[in-house]
Design a protein around this motif. Sequence first.
Motif, PDB file in Angstrom:
ATOM      1  N   ALA A 230       0.511  -1.356  -0.232  1.00  0.00           N
ATOM      2  CA  ALA A 230       0.036  -0.132   0.143  1.00  0.00           C
ATOM      3  C   ALA A 230       0.847   1.117  -0.461  1.00  0.00           C
ATOM      4  CB  ALA A 230      -0.853   0.071   1.597  1.00  0.00           C
ATOM      5  N   LEU A 231       2.098   1.286   0.396  1.00  0.00           N
ATOM      6  CA  LEU A 231       3.548   2.303   0.392  1.00  0.00           C
ATOM      7  C   LEU A 231       3.003   2.501  -0.809  1.00  0.00           C
ATOM      8  CD1 LEU A 231       4.917   1.756   4.194  1.00  0.00           C
ATOM      9  CD2 LEU A 231       3.146   2.900   3.037  1.00  0.00           C
ATOM     10  N   HIS A 232       4.044   3.792  -1.328  1.00  0.00           N
ATOM     11  CA  HIS A 232       4.067   4.044  -3.193  1.00  0.00           C
ATOM     12  C   HIS A 232       6.472   3.661  -2.549  1.00  0.00           C
ATOM     13  CE1 HIS A 232       6.459   6.531  -6.140  1.00  0.00           C
ATOM     14  NE2 HIS A 232       5.206   5.668  -6.976  1.00  0.00           N
ATOM     15  N   ASP A 233       6.355   4.476  -1.482  1.00  0.00           N
ATOM     16  CA  ASP A 233       8.079   4.713  -1.808  1.00  0.00           C
ATOM     17  C   ASP A 233       7.677   4.357   0.327  1.00  0.00           C
ATOM     18  OD1 ASP A 233       6.802   7.351  -1.232  1.00  0.00           O
ATOM     19  OD2 ASP A 233       8.334   8.274  -3.307  1.00  0.00           O
ATOM     20  N   VAL A 234       9.364   4.493   0.446  1.00  0.00           N
ATOM     21  CA  VAL A 234       9.859   5.274   2.055  1.00  0.00           C
ATOM     22  C   VAL A 234      10.566   5.558   2.173  1.00  0.00           C
ATOM     23  CG1 VAL A 234      10.774   3.974   4.114  1.00  0.00           C
ATOM     24  CG2 VAL A 234       9.427   2.458   3.193  1.00  0.00           C
ATOM     25  N   PHE A 235      11.061   6.344   3.078  1.00  0.00           N
ATOM     26  CA  PHE A 235      11.820   7.408   3.695  1.00  0.00           C
ATOM     27  C   PHE A 235      13.089   7.513   4.724  1.00  0.00           C
ATOM     28  CE2 PHE A 235       9.807  10.117   0.000  1.00  0.00           C
ATOM     29  CZ  PHE A 235      10.855  10.559  -1.101  1.00  0.00           C
ATOM     30  N   THR A 236      14.328   6.910   4.747  1.00  0.00           N
ATOM     31  CA  THR A 236      14.838   6.611   6.278  1.00  0.00           C
ATOM     32  C   THR A 236      16.243   7.001   5.904  1.00  0.00           C
ATOM     33  OG1 THR A 236      15.133   5.101   7.288  1.00  0.00           O
ATOM     34  CG2 THR A 236      15.463   4.284   4.922  1.00  0.00           C
ATOM     35  N   ASP A 237      16.803   7.337   6.687  1.00  0.00           N
ATOM     36  CA  ASP A 237      18.432   7.689   7.229  1.00  0.00           C
ATOM     37  C   ASP A 237      19.470   6.169   7.266  1.00  0.00           C
ATOM     38  OD1 ASP A 237      18.864   7.925  10.362  1.00  0.00           O
ATOM     39  OD2 ASP A 237      16.767   7.195   9.363  1.00  0.00           O
ATOM     40  N   GLN A 238      19.121   5.251   7.715  1.00  0.00           N
ATOM     41  CA  GLN A 238      19.756   4.139   6.930  1.00  0.00           C
ATOM     42  C   GLN A 238      19.373   2.693   5.851  1.00  0.00           C
ATOM     43  OE1 GLN A 238      22.069   3.068  10.886  1.00  0.00           O
ATOM     44  NE2 GLN A 238      21.899   4.941  11.438  1.00  0.00           N
ATOM     45  N   PRO A 239      20.151   1.795   5.849  1.00  0.00           N
ATOM     46  CA  PRO A 239      19.371   1.108   5.030  1.00  0.00           C
ATOM     47  C   PRO A 239      18.871  -0.146   5.840  1.00  0.00           C
ATOM     48  CG  PRO A 239      21.049   1.434   4.261  1.00  0.00           C
ATOM     49  CD  PRO A 239      21.711   2.042   6.185  1.00  0.00           C
ATOM     50  N   PRO A 240      17.838  -0.637   5.914  1.00  0.00           N
ATOM     51  CA  PRO A 240      17.028  -1.718   6.451  1.00  0.00           C
ATOM     52  C   PRO A 240      18.333  -2.894   6.618  1.00  0.00           C
ATOM     53  CG  PRO A 240      15.692  -0.401   5.222  1.00  0.00           C
ATOM     54  CD  PRO A 240      16.840  -0.118   4.515  1.00  0.00           C
ATOM     55  N   ASP A 241      17.847  -4.235   7.444  1.00  0.00           N
ATOM     56  CA  ASP A 241      18.399  -5.253   7.297  1.00  0.00           C
ATOM     57  C   ASP A 241      17.365  -5.771   5.839  1.00  0.00           C
ATOM     58  OD1 ASP A 241      16.230  -6.418   7.639  1.00  0.00           O
ATOM     59  OD2 ASP A 241      16.435  -6.347  10.070  1.00  0.00           O
ATOM     60  N   THR A 242      18.664  -7.039   5.731  1.00  0.00           N
ATOM     61  CA  THR A 242      18.081  -7.721   4.546  1.00  0.00           C
ATOM     62  C   THR A 242      16.514  -7.933   3.603  1.00  0.00           C
ATOM     63  OG1 THR A 242      20.008  -8.852   3.590  1.00  0.00           O
ATOM     64  CG2 THR A 242      18.892  -9.305   2.951  1.00  0.00           C
ATOM     65  N   ALA A 243      16.266  -8.587   5.555  1.00  0.00           N
ATOM     66  CA  ALA A 243      14.749  -9.156   4.642  1.00  0.00           C
ATOM     67  C   ALA A 243      13.851  -7.759   4.958  1.00  0.00           C
ATOM     68  CB  ALA A 243      14.349  -9.697   6.216  1.00  0.00           C
ATOM     69  N   LEU A 244      14.031  -7.149   5.752  1.00  0.00           N
ATOM     70  CA  LEU A 244      13.437  -5.597   5.306  1.00  0.00           C
ATOM     71  C   LEU A 244      13.449  -5.172   4.136  1.00  0.00           C
ATOM     72  CD1 LEU A 244      10.696  -4.299   6.762  1.00  0.00           C
ATOM     73  CD2 LEU A 244      12.785  -2.493   7.878  1.00  0.00           C
ATOM     74  N   VAL A 245      14.819  -5.077   3.627  1.00  0.00           N
ATOM     75  CA  VAL A 245      14.790  -4.554   1.762  1.00  0.00           C
ATOM     76  C   VAL A 245      13.825  -5.139   0.984  1.00  0.00           C
ATOM     77  CG1 VAL A 245      16.902  -4.411   0.050  1.00  0.00           C
ATOM     78  CG2 VAL A 245      16.960  -3.095   2.685  1.00  0.00           C
ATOM     79  N   GLU A 246      14.243  -7.238   1.303  1.00  0.00           N
ATOM     80  CA  GLU A 246      13.723  -7.670   0.661  1.00  0.00           C
ATOM     81  C   GLU A 246      12.007  -8.051   0.525  1.00  0.00           C
ATOM     82  OE1 GLU A 246      15.335 -11.709   1.258  1.00  0.00           O
ATOM     83  OE2 GLU A 246      17.162 -10.985   0.608  1.00  0.00           O
ATOM     84  N   ALA A 247      11.274  -7.963   1.532  1.00  0.00           N
ATOM     85  CA  ALA A 247      10.304  -7.812   1.586  1.00  0.00           C
ATOM     86  C   ALA A 247       9.371  -6.216   0.573  1.00  0.00           C
ATOM     87  CB  ALA A 247       9.258  -7.417   3.202  1.00  0.00           C
ATOM     88  N   LEU A 248      10.555  -5.021   0.951  1.00  0.00           N
ATOM     89  CA  LEU A 248       9.695  -3.683   0.486  1.00  0.00           C
ATOM     90  C   LEU A 248       9.664  -4.082  -0.945  1.00  0.00           C
ATOM     91  CD1 LEU A 248      11.997  -1.344   3.051  1.00  0.00           C
ATOM     92  CD2 LEU A 248       9.404  -0.933   2.340  1.00  0.00           C
ATOM     93  N   SER A 249      11.203  -4.866  -1.830  1.00  0.00           N
ATOM     94  CA  SER A 249      11.338  -4.747  -2.820  1.00  0.00           C
ATOM     95  C   SER A 249      10.079  -6.292  -3.874  1.00  0.00           C
ATOM     96  CB  SER A 249      12.562  -5.229  -3.685  1.00  0.00           C
ATOM     97  OG  SER A 249      13.042  -5.817  -4.744  1.00  0.00           O
ATOM     98  N   GLY A 250      10.052  -7.419  -2.699  1.00  0.00           N
ATOM     99  CA  GLY A 250       8.721  -7.573  -3.427  1.00  0.00           C
ATOM    100  C   GLY A 250       7.692  -7.106  -2.772  1.00  0.00           C
TER     101      GLY A 250
END
Length: 259
Positions: A230-250
Amino acid sequence: MVRVKTPISKQQRQEQILAEVRANAAVRIADLADRFGTSTETIRRDLDLLGRQGLLNRTHGGGTPPLAFEADIRDRHRLMSRERWRIAQAAAALVEPGEAIMIDAGSTTLHLAIALADLNRPMVAVTNGLAIADALGKCAQIRVIVCPGELNAPQSGLVGPETWQFLKRLNANRAFIGASGLTTEGPTEAESSMAWVKRAMIERARTTSLLIDHGKFNVDMLEVVCPLSALHDVFTDQPPDTALVEALSGAATGLTVVA
């Protein structure tokens, strides 16, 4: 964290640990041990005790606030202010002159309101946040529409059925929301009333951007606001961990990490 230089009692240390937990989305054992100048095992015992007392949620590497707890917005606004300001500036750059936007009440979104006022662009801004409305109102080019509702004083936000129904009548180019946490399931929120406002904004906007600092990664709160998709994008200040990055990409959700 500022390291404690003078010796303190066990009770004082645990009270200060609770203050850290309530002011932040999460605390880590190693950071607390460094702050208090004690061993990680001592901090682990403190957290175990506070967890058994129901004063925090014990995690593998530290602790988080109780699921239904959200710190006062005035306390949160002072935390990670530099990081949140960078997040806000990056998100504000998305807004084109003449757009209609929605902004929910929150600490990072308050930084966004200040950044938008600084841009001095014509726009219509709908918000349930009183502090956000005040910040936006300092720019004469921004038409500010404040939602009706019941005041949630600690969050400086208006909530409830009237707020939700009012938002359902409107449309927006963009919605900007904050959250108490972000997991692979989606953004999480401590208070149901705040979560329902976010959902209404997400539904009525063409795109939704989540503004969140790294301290809220993998923090579970009472409710999942929406799926990541439901989110178009996420703005943050540090890269998330691998699991969260993969979930966002998916979920096909964009990720912007500001420098």
